[in-house]
Design an enzyme around this catalytic site. Sequence first.
Site, PDB file in Angstrom:
ATOM      1  N   TRP A 126      60.661  69.628 112.751  1.00  0.00           N
ATOM      2  CA  TRP A 126      62.123  69.529 112.755  1.00  0.00           C
ATOM      3  C   TRP A 126      62.586  68.291 113.514  1.00  0.00           C
ATOM      4  O   TRP A 126      63.515  67.616 113.088  1.00  0.00           O
ATOM      5  CB  TRP A 126      62.782  70.801 113.298  1.00  0.00           C
ATOM      6  CG  TRP A 126      62.674  71.923 112.309  1.00  0.00           C
ATOM      7  CD1 TRP A 126      61.988  73.092 112.447  1.00  0.00           C
ATOM      8  CD2 TRP A 126      63.240  71.976 110.982  1.00  0.00           C
ATOM      9  NE1 TRP A 126      62.085  73.859 111.308  1.00  0.00           N
ATOM     10  CE2 TRP A 126      62.852  73.192 110.402  1.00  0.00           C
ATOM     11  CE3 TRP A 126      64.034  71.104 110.238  1.00  0.00           C
ATOM     12  CZ2 TRP A 126      63.231  73.574 109.107  1.00  0.00           C
ATOM     13  CZ3 TRP A 126      64.423  71.471 108.945  1.00  0.00           C
ATOM     14  CH2 TRP A 126      64.017  72.698 108.391  1.00  0.00           C
ATOM     15  N   ASP A 196      68.875  70.487 119.055  1.00  0.00           N
ATOM     16  CA  ASP A 196      68.871  71.326 117.849  1.00  0.00           C
ATOM     17  C   ASP A 196      68.356  72.722 118.226  1.00  0.00           C
ATOM     18  O   ASP A 196      67.154  72.968 118.227  1.00  0.00           O
ATOM     19  CB  ASP A 196      67.969  70.681 116.790  1.00  0.00           C
ATOM     20  CG  ASP A 196      67.792  71.571 115.559  1.00  0.00           C
ATOM     21  OD1 ASP A 196      68.429  72.640 115.492  1.00  0.00           O
ATOM     22  OD2 ASP A 196      67.001  71.188 114.669  1.00  0.00           O
ATOM     23  N   LYS A 220      69.060  81.912 111.828  1.00  0.00           N
ATOM     24  CA  LYS A 220      67.931  82.451 112.576  1.00  0.00           C
ATOM     25  C   LYS A 220      68.415  83.512 113.567  1.00  0.00           C
ATOM     26  O   LYS A 220      67.944  84.631 113.542  1.00  0.00           O
ATOM     27  CB  LYS A 220      67.178  81.342 113.303  1.00  0.00           C
ATOM     28  CG  LYS A 220      66.188  80.562 112.435  1.00  0.00           C
ATOM     29  CD  LYS A 220      66.793  79.444 111.648  1.00  0.00           C
ATOM     30  CE  LYS A 220      65.805  78.768 110.725  1.00  0.00           C
ATOM     31  NZ  LYS A 220      65.846  77.316 110.769  1.00  0.00           N
TER      32      LYS A 220
HETATM   33  C1  LIG Z   1      65.841  76.061 110.222  1.00  0.00           C
HETATM   34  C2  LIG Z   1      65.943  74.870 111.078  1.00  0.00           C
HETATM   35  C3  LIG Z   1      66.649  73.724 110.676  1.00  0.00           C
HETATM   36  C4  LIG Z   1      67.264  73.586 109.292  1.00  0.00           C
HETATM   37  O1  LIG Z   1      68.376  74.346 109.144  1.00  0.00           O
HETATM   38  P1  LIG Z   1      69.233  74.259 107.795  1.00  0.00           P
HETATM   39  O2  LIG Z   1      70.364  75.154 108.122  1.00  0.00           O
HETATM   40  O3  LIG Z   1      68.350  74.761 106.695  1.00  0.00           O
HETATM   41  O4  LIG Z   1      69.619  72.851 107.591  1.00  0.00           O
HETATM   42  C5  LIG Z   1      66.734  72.661 111.540  1.00  0.00           C
HETATM   43  N1  LIG Z   1      66.184  72.716 112.759  1.00  0.00           N
HETATM   44  C6  LIG Z   1      65.484  73.796 113.185  1.00  0.00           C
HETATM   45  C7  LIG Z   1      64.898  73.803 114.563  1.00  0.00           C
HETATM   46  C8  LIG Z   1      65.357  74.900 112.362  1.00  0.00           C
HETATM   47  O5  LIG Z   1      64.679  75.984 112.780  1.00  0.00           O
END
Ligand SMILES: *Cc1c(COP(=O)(O)O)cnc(C)c1O
Length: 384
Positions: A126, A196, A220
């Site tokens: 990521w 993030d 999540k």
């Molecule tokens: C799932 C995830 C993303 C991507 O998220 P989207 O909503 O599909 O763009 C980005 N960063 C992390 C750490 C993630 O777990």
Amino acid sequence: MARAPNAPQQADRIAAPAISREDVPVRVYNFSAGPAQMPLPVLERAASELTDWAGSGMSVMEVSHRGKDFVACAADAEAALRRILAIPEGYRVLFLQGGASAQFAAIPMNLTASGETVAYLNTGQWSAKAIAEARAQEVEVVVAADEADSAYTTTPAPGSYEVPAEARYLHYTPNETIGGVEFPEIPQSHAPLVADFSSSILSRPLDVSRFGLIYAGAQKNMGPSGLAVVIVREDLLGRARPSTPSVLDYARMAKADSMLNTPPTFAVYLLGLITHWIEESGGLEAMGQRNQAKAALLYQAIDGSDFYANPVQERSRSWMNVPFTLADPSLDSEFLAGAQAAGLTNLKGHRSVGGMRASIYNAMPIEGVRALVDYMTEFERTKA
Ligand SMILES: *Cc1c(COP(=O)(O)O)cnc(C)c1O
């Protein structure tokens, strides 16, 4: 609320497919990395309100986003989020679309001019995606630390890297969802910290004042997909490049209370239900204790066996995503089929990693982790 004369009666309803056969449990323990399991009380509440929300005779999806009921619903979700995270004064909370991935580009668009320098820590897939999207925005990306040498099973030790003096921000990924690698501390940085938090937000208390910007896709730990939450310090607003699409311009979205266009109303409503559920469950302190206990149970089972293994450096093991491999990978599909039959679903590891991955977000009760550990113990006993 009176029924409209043409409202469908029970008998006219479209037949739903049978979802609960006798041999299949109605609710499984869903270990998916995302979209992920949601708290049962939240789903039940949403189901009970689906056809008639707040006495409107409509679902929350069918009301105007500018009507006073939905505006109050969004304000309530934001207020609950502010309470549980103890978000200080001077931060704006934005409800955006395009997932966390849209923010990978929106962050440099909002915080830099073309040609300026930004710093990133690369701890896995990521962070690598965030770096690639930043590079596409014509900034000078300095990768201050890259954990390639450990095959991304570590986080950089505090003090082991330098952030250039001219960096506009330092970006990192507190929890790498695919690798199962989590920072045990918040990095030090003279530049505003951008994080993030997609897969670990609301998993434990967080000192928001340490950050310039926090962002997370909701699917999540905060709700369904389609909603991204951005928490941004006000002094960082107002520098967006003129080319920034207005729906990704943080200052414009802040000014419009995230309603420049139609927000993902159902997702915002569910975020509200989830934040209230967390509050009623004891807040982030209690979530953190539960999550720590769940993770400890699973890692102990892995470490205590010669059959299962997790490659991540101990200090950086994720509380949310636990990848593990079987000593004999030819047993993987049998392991997964048996787990599925026991009501333990979505344990297959990410396609790039193989093996298994158990995602144990807030909504996964400790009973689910116990059921997984019992299954793993039994599988090892019969197969090893
Ligand atoms: C799932 C995830 C993303 C991507 O998220 P989207 O909503 O599909 O763009 C980005 N960063 C992390 C750490 C993630 O777990």
